[in-house]
Design a protein around this motif. Sequence first.
Motif, PDB file in Angstrom:
ATOM      1  N   SER A  11      14.747  12.852  -0.095  1.00 37.91           N
ATOM      2  CA  SER A  11      14.460  11.787   0.868  1.00 37.91           C
ATOM      3  C   SER A  11      12.977  11.443   0.989  1.00 37.91           C
ATOM      4  O   SER A  11      12.531  10.932   2.013  1.00 37.91           O
ATOM      5  CB  SER A  11      14.998  12.187   2.250  1.00 37.91           C
ATOM      6  N   VAL A  12      12.202  11.722  -0.058  1.00 40.69           N
ATOM      7  CA  VAL A  12      10.766  11.412  -0.035  1.00 40.69           C
ATOM      8  C   VAL A  12      10.572   9.897  -0.082  1.00 40.69           C
ATOM      9  O   VAL A  12      11.166   9.195  -0.907  1.00 40.69           O
ATOM     10  CB  VAL A  12      10.056  12.069  -1.230  1.00 40.69           C
ATOM     11  N   ALA A  13       9.749   9.395   0.813  1.00 43.04           N
ATOM     12  CA  ALA A  13       9.495   7.957   0.887  1.00 43.04           C
ATOM     13  C   ALA A  13       8.838   7.455  -0.396  1.00 43.04           C
ATOM     14  O   ALA A  13       7.910   8.079  -0.917  1.00 43.04           O
ATOM     15  CB  ALA A  13       8.593   7.655   2.085  1.00 43.04           C
ATOM     16  N   GLY A  14       9.334   6.354  -0.908  1.00 45.36           N
ATOM     17  CA  GLY A  14       8.748   5.748  -2.095  1.00 45.36           C
ATOM     18  C   GLY A  14       9.251   6.287  -3.411  1.00 45.36           C
ATOM     19  O   GLY A  14       8.823   5.822  -4.480  1.00 45.36           O
ATOM     20  N   ALA A  15      10.168   7.261  -3.368  1.00 46.97           N
ATOM     21  CA  ALA A  15      10.679   7.861  -4.607  1.00 46.97           C
ATOM     22  C   ALA A  15      11.540   6.854  -5.375  1.00 46.97           C
ATOM     23  O   ALA A  15      12.343   6.131  -4.790  1.00 46.97           O
ATOM     24  CB  ALA A  15      11.492   9.106  -4.293  1.00 46.97           C
ATOM     25  N   LYS A  16      11.371   6.805  -6.686  1.00 46.00           N
ATOM     26  CA  LYS A  16      12.135   5.902  -7.555  1.00 46.00           C
ATOM     27  C   LYS A  16      12.845   6.714  -8.640  1.00 46.00           C
ATOM     28  O   LYS A  16      12.365   7.759  -9.058  1.00 46.00           O
ATOM     29  CB  LYS A  16      11.214   4.879  -8.219  1.00 46.00           C
ATOM     30  N   ASN A  17      13.976   6.190  -9.090  1.00 45.15           N
ATOM     31  CA  ASN A  17      14.748   6.820 -10.171  1.00 45.15           C
ATOM     32  C   ASN A  17      15.091   8.273  -9.858  1.00 45.15           C
ATOM     33  O   ASN A  17      15.010   9.157 -10.719  1.00 45.15           O
ATOM     34  CB  ASN A  17      13.975   6.758 -11.495  1.00 45.15           C
ATOM     35  N   ALA A  18      15.473   8.534  -8.622  1.00 45.77           N
ATOM     36  CA  ALA A  18      15.790   9.900  -8.194  1.00 45.77           C
ATOM     37  C   ALA A  18      17.081  10.409  -8.827  1.00 45.77           C
ATOM     38  O   ALA A  18      18.072   9.682  -8.930  1.00 45.77           O
ATOM     39  CB  ALA A  18      15.900   9.959  -6.676  1.00 45.77           C
ATOM     40  N   LYS A  19      17.034  11.672  -9.256  1.00 43.36           N
ATOM     41  CA  LYS A  19      18.202  12.329  -9.845  1.00 43.36           C
ATOM     42  C   LYS A  19      18.246  13.781  -9.378  1.00 43.36           C
ATOM     43  O   LYS A  19      17.210  14.398  -9.144  1.00 43.36           O
ATOM     44  CB  LYS A  19      18.131  12.301 -11.379  1.00 43.36           C
ATOM     45  N   SER A  20      19.460  14.307  -9.247  1.00 41.71           N
ATOM     46  CA  SER A  20      19.631  15.714  -8.874  1.00 41.71           C
ATOM     47  C   SER A  20      20.634  16.357  -9.814  1.00 41.71           C
ATOM     48  O   SER A  20      21.606  15.720 -10.214  1.00 41.71           O
ATOM     49  CB  SER A  20      20.127  15.838  -7.430  1.00 41.71           C
TER      50      SER A  20
END
Length: 273
Positions: free
Chosen positions: A138-147
């Motif tokens: 949930s970090v602000a400004g993060a793009k292309n997030a994957k887990s």
Amino acid sequence: MLIAAGCSSDSGSGSGGDGGSSANSGKGADSGASASPSTAPTVQAAAYKSLPESCGVLSSKTLKSLVPKAPKSGKKGTSEAGTRGSCSWSSLDNNGVKGSQFRWLNVSLLRFESDTSRGTGEAQAAKYYEQQIQDAQSVAGAKNAKSQAVSGTGDAATLVRYDLKKKEGAFKQQTVVSRVENVVVTVDYNGAGLAGDKAPSADALAKLAERAAKETVTAVSAANGEGAASPAPSESASGSKAPSKSASPSASKSATESASKSASPSKSAAKKS
């Protein structure tokens, strides 16, 4: 004759009644006297009782791969012996007019003790593990997030990766959260190409972050008498090779400090819930 028999029968019945009452009273008294007092609630003891030194969990070889231009000793963060600890390293490979490669690494460890009001140390650690993953996602400004799950790293491990645009450049962030028994390990690792240099490979950074997480988990187990972790080389041994000279030492230091201030997106990397 009938009257006498009746009186005799009544008298015997009365005696039997009194005897039964007396016996019951005695039984009740004995029962009350033998009742054991209520015991205090208990909870299963935590498996791990200590933590390794945060700045010594990674070998010099691993540090050389992740943060090649970082000082030999990391920067120790907030710590409490046996309960929590963190350490960070910053690296800036200055290539002059071609730009530079920045790397930042932070390792944090948090151990939970069993408590009757909060539950077992393992249960608390499992809850904090999930919280750390949510924070990374949930970090602000993060793009292309994957887990994705990470195997062979403690009892559970998850990698969260994303791109983060900063004024210094485009950062490739990798966060690996691991839990082993009642200890949670969080590895934050990111890299960026600065001053015109190309961005590093996110896949390559992810593999290095996973390597650091596995090594830290092994160090935690070894500190508690499990496994046989290879000790990190001493400073004298690791310092036998002189680090390569930077093209501009003063500029490198300034750029490293500037990038380091905005490199850590994980707000709760070393904060206990």
